[in-house]
Design a protein around this motif. Sequence first.
Motif, mmCIF file in Angstrom:
data_model
loop_
_atom_site.group_PDB
_atom_site.id
_atom_site.type_symbol
_atom_site.label_atom_id
_atom_site.label_comp_id
_atom_site.label_asym_id
_atom_site.label_seq_id
_atom_site.Cartn_x
_atom_site.Cartn_y
_atom_site.Cartn_z
ATOM 1 N N PHE A 36 62.729 40.095 -24.407
ATOM 2 C CA PHE A 36 63.653 40.554 -23.303
ATOM 3 C C PHE A 36 63.826 41.821 -24.116
ATOM 4 O O PHE A 36 64.033 42.865 -23.193
ATOM 5 C CB PHE A 36 64.713 39.472 -24.369
ATOM 6 N N ALA A 37 64.116 41.897 -25.399
ATOM 7 C CA ALA A 37 64.834 43.278 -25.785
ATOM 8 C C ALA A 37 63.551 44.267 -25.339
ATOM 9 O O ALA A 37 63.637 45.762 -25.165
ATOM 10 C CB ALA A 37 64.824 43.675 -27.081
ATOM 11 N N ASN A 38 62.212 43.888 -25.642
ATOM 12 C CA ASN A 38 60.752 45.312 -25.008
ATOM 13 C C ASN A 38 61.189 45.414 -24.042
ATOM 14 O O ASN A 38 60.438 46.557 -23.358
ATOM 15 C CB ASN A 38 59.692 44.568 -25.278
ATOM 16 N N ALA A 39 61.295 44.623 -22.506
ATOM 17 C CA ALA A 39 61.575 44.863 -21.589
ATOM 18 C C ALA A 39 63.045 45.348 -20.692
ATOM 19 O O ALA A 39 62.471 46.817 -20.192
ATOM 20 C CB ALA A 39 62.111 43.476 -20.744
ATOM 21 N N ILE A 40 63.610 45.563 -21.922
ATOM 22 C CA ILE A 40 64.650 47.030 -22.175
ATOM 23 C C ILE A 40 64.986 47.879 -21.704
ATOM 24 O O ILE A 40 64.920 49.284 -21.321
ATOM 25 C CB ILE A 40 66.070 45.896 -22.723
ATOM 26 N N TYR A 41 63.844 47.928 -23.388
ATOM 27 C CA TYR A 41 63.118 49.194 -23.184
ATOM 28 C C TYR A 41 62.513 49.797 -22.321
ATOM 29 O O TYR A 41 62.556 51.026 -21.804
ATOM 30 C CB TYR A 41 62.944 49.172 -24.890
ATOM 31 N N PHE A 42 61.518 49.246 -21.721
ATOM 32 C CA PHE A 42 60.693 49.672 -20.862
ATOM 33 C C PHE A 42 61.040 50.556 -19.343
ATOM 34 O O PHE A 42 61.049 50.667 -19.515
ATOM 35 C CB PHE A 42 59.732 48.137 -20.437
ATOM 36 N N HIS A 43 62.616 49.560 -19.382
ATOM 37 C CA HIS A 43 62.995 49.562 -18.084
ATOM 38 C C HIS A 43 63.886 51.132 -18.198
ATOM 39 O O HIS A 43 64.187 51.604 -17.029
ATOM 40 C CB HIS A 43 63.461 48.631 -17.481
ATOM 41 N N LEU A 44 64.997 50.967 -19.098
ATOM 42 C CA LEU A 44 65.760 51.791 -19.495
ATOM 43 C C LEU A 44 65.673 52.660 -20.692
ATOM 44 O O LEU A 44 66.666 53.291 -20.513
ATOM 45 C CB LEU A 44 66.955 50.956 -19.740
#
Length: 56
Positions: A36-44
């Motif tokens: 979940f944290a990786n997805a946040i970093y990737f998108h934002l």
Amino acid sequence: MNAIVLKVSNGPAEGLNSRIKMIKVRSRGFRNKERFANAIYFHLGGLDLYPDGITR
């Protein structure tokens, strides 16, 4: 009161929170917190991931 006295707004924080919630909804759940944290970093994260010479 802080918005009047300090002339500060929580608008940017609320906007970021809204974008994080949309990532969570669109993903339909993550198996663990790290993904979940990786997805946040990737998108934002605002990273430029395009190779040299390719324009958007």
